[in-house]
Design an enzyme around this catalytic site. Structure first.
Site, PDB file in Angstrom:
ATOM      1  CB  THR A  95      42.154  40.543  38.215  1.00 24.95           C
ATOM      2  OG1 THR A  95      42.029  39.252  38.347  1.00 24.95           O
ATOM      3  CG2 THR A  95      43.264  41.195  38.255  1.00 24.95           C
ATOM      4  CG  ASP A  96      39.388  36.963  41.337  1.00 23.52           C
ATOM      5  OD1 ASP A  96      40.164  36.964  40.356  1.00 23.52           O
ATOM      6  OD2 ASP A  96      38.596  35.958  41.581  1.00 23.52           O
ATOM      7  CD  GLU A  97      44.119  36.049  37.832  1.00 18.21           C
ATOM      8  OE1 GLU A  97      45.439  35.653  37.874  1.00 18.21           O
ATOM      9  OE2 GLU A  97      43.321  35.788  36.879  1.00 18.21           O
ATOM     10  CE1 TYR A 104      45.970  40.672  33.995  1.00 19.31           C
ATOM     11  CE2 TYR A 104      45.310  38.759  35.524  1.00 19.31           C
ATOM     12  CZ  TYR A 104      44.950  39.754  34.766  1.00 19.31           C
ATOM     13  OH  TYR A 104      43.658  40.328  34.967  1.00 19.31           O
ATOM     14  CE  LYS A 123      44.328  44.700  35.888  1.00 22.32           C
ATOM     15  NZ  LYS A 123      43.647  45.567  34.935  1.00 22.32           N
TER      16      LYS A 123
END
Ligand code: NAD
Ligand code: TYD
Length: 350
Positions: free
Chosen positions: A132-134, A158, A162
């Site tokens: 993810t970009d997060e 989260y 990741k």
């Protein structure tokens, strides 16, 4: 064949269904079927012998080892994860267990399997990690978009889990030579997304006359990508990506949350007239540690692999809204007692 983890979830199931529109190659689908995994997503493959579903946890190394040995996949696409930021705030433990420990165990199983392959098959094998970009953290209004070299700065349990999994994948390439690929994608939306995430939650609440809960001032920005475009990007990276490389995937569709919800209300107004859906919008207490802005610079995947999104935000959102309107039985099945328990926990006190 290829092996997919988490193929009963939102993106995984879309990936599996679309795979067979493009290729005749079989898929071994390993999924634990948590609250987010749903076999009815794959109901249309019930009689398709190319799809082999096994209910298993990626943490169950003995099981994964046996499945790798039995099915001998040429590639593995790793979707399985705990994926909802708000749940990670309420209970981070499962995120550590699946996203970090699970990815580690899967890498260990894959490394042992990969080393057992003959030279030629070792060279063509791929482990594609879907992220993810997060992991890059939060941007200010005028900051440049995330590129593949933006330093990691995850802010939620989260995104931290990741980020940890991305680092492990990277290390298995540099240390052991495992042929990995990593993709970091922006917010997805589309059919079969569990209605805990912004867009399907707003669709469900709008149609049932409930409040549309916007966190904080509604000015947080996300980049939105239609799930079919994400699946196409993953197929392209699998086919043409360079091992050890990272590819950012995005939709060139930065929007504030309030604009997303207004656009959705407009679309629902056309598809299911009768209510003024915007009247249901309510502002509620902000999410803890809420990242302000995400934006993706997707020029690397465009220039080196030739992928670009096909849907615009409005065309993708219209397809999505139509799917939810046409699939009431799916929606009724997933909005069960355990779903209601989560909604009560997250929104009751607001
Ligand atoms: P999802 O929550 O809808 O699905 C996750 C799937 O993984 C479910 O089917 C679940 O049963 C399965 N799973 C969970 N733990 C497991 C375990 N221990 N063993 C085996 N299976 C397990 O998630 P999603 O939105 O489809 O996301 C898929 C992947 O894409 C995730 O890795 C996520 O981080 C990443 N991603 C998602 C988005 C997004 O906007 N949804 C954006 C970028 C990246
Ligand atoms: P979400 O779909 O949970 O994805 P992520 O947190 O991974 O970006 O949320 C998208 C944006 O919408 C995020 O800024 C939080 C916001 N949001 C709301 O305002 N209300 C809601 O009920 C939800 C679920 C999210």
């Amino acid at each position: 064949m290829i092996l997919v983890t988490g193929g009963a979830g939102f993106i995984g199931s879309n990936f599996v269904l679309e795979w067979f529109h493009h290729y005749d190659e079989s898929i071994l689908n390993i999924d634990k079927l948590t609250y987010a995994g749903n076999l009815s997503n794959l109901a249309s493959l019930k009689d398709d012998t190319r799809h082999i579903f096994v209910r298993a946890d990626i943490n169950d190394s003995a099981r994964v080892d046996a499945l790798l040995a039995q099915y001998q996949p040429r590639a593995l696409i790793h979707f399985a994860a705990e994926s909802h930021v708000d749940r990670s705030i309420h209970g981070p433990a499962d995120f550590i267990e699946t996203n970090i420990v699970g990815t580690f165990r899967l890498l260990e199983s894959t490394r042992a399997y990969w080393r057992s392959l003959p030279d030629e098959k070792q060279q063509t094998f791929r482990f594609l990690h879907v992220s993810t970009d997060e992991v890059y953290g939060s941007l200010g209004a005028d900051d440049p978009a995330f590129s593949e070299t933006t330093p990691y700065a995850p802010n939620s349990p989260y995104s931290a889990s990741k980020a940890a999994s991305d680092h492990l994948v990277r290390a298995y390439y540099h240390t052991y030579g495992l042929p990995v690929l990593t993709t970091n994608c922006s917010n997805n939306y589309g059919p079969r997304q569990f209605p805990e995430k912004l867009i399907p939650l707003m669709i469900v609440n709008a149609l049932s006359g409930k409040p549309l809960p916007i966190y904080g001032d509604g000015q947080n920005v996300r980049d939105w990508l239609y799930v079919g475009d994400h699946c196409a990007a993953i197929r392209a990276v699998l086919a043409r990506g360079h091992i050890g490389e990272v590819y950012n995937i995005g939709g060139n569709a930065e929007m504030t949350n309030i604009d997303v919800v207004h656009t959705l209300c407009r679309i629902l107004q056309e598809l299911r007239p009768g209510k003024i859906y915007t009247e249901q919008i309510t502002f509620i207490k902000d999410r803890l540690g809420h990242d302000r802005r995400y934006a993706i610079d997707a020029s690397k995947i465009r220039d080196t692999i030739g992928w670009r999104p096909e849907e615009t935000f409005v065309s993708g959102l219209t397809r999505t809204a139509r799917w939810y309107l046409d699939n009431e039985a799916w929606l009724n099945a997933v909005t069960d007692k355990t779903y209601q328990q989560w909604i009560d926990l997250r929104y009751a006190q607001e």
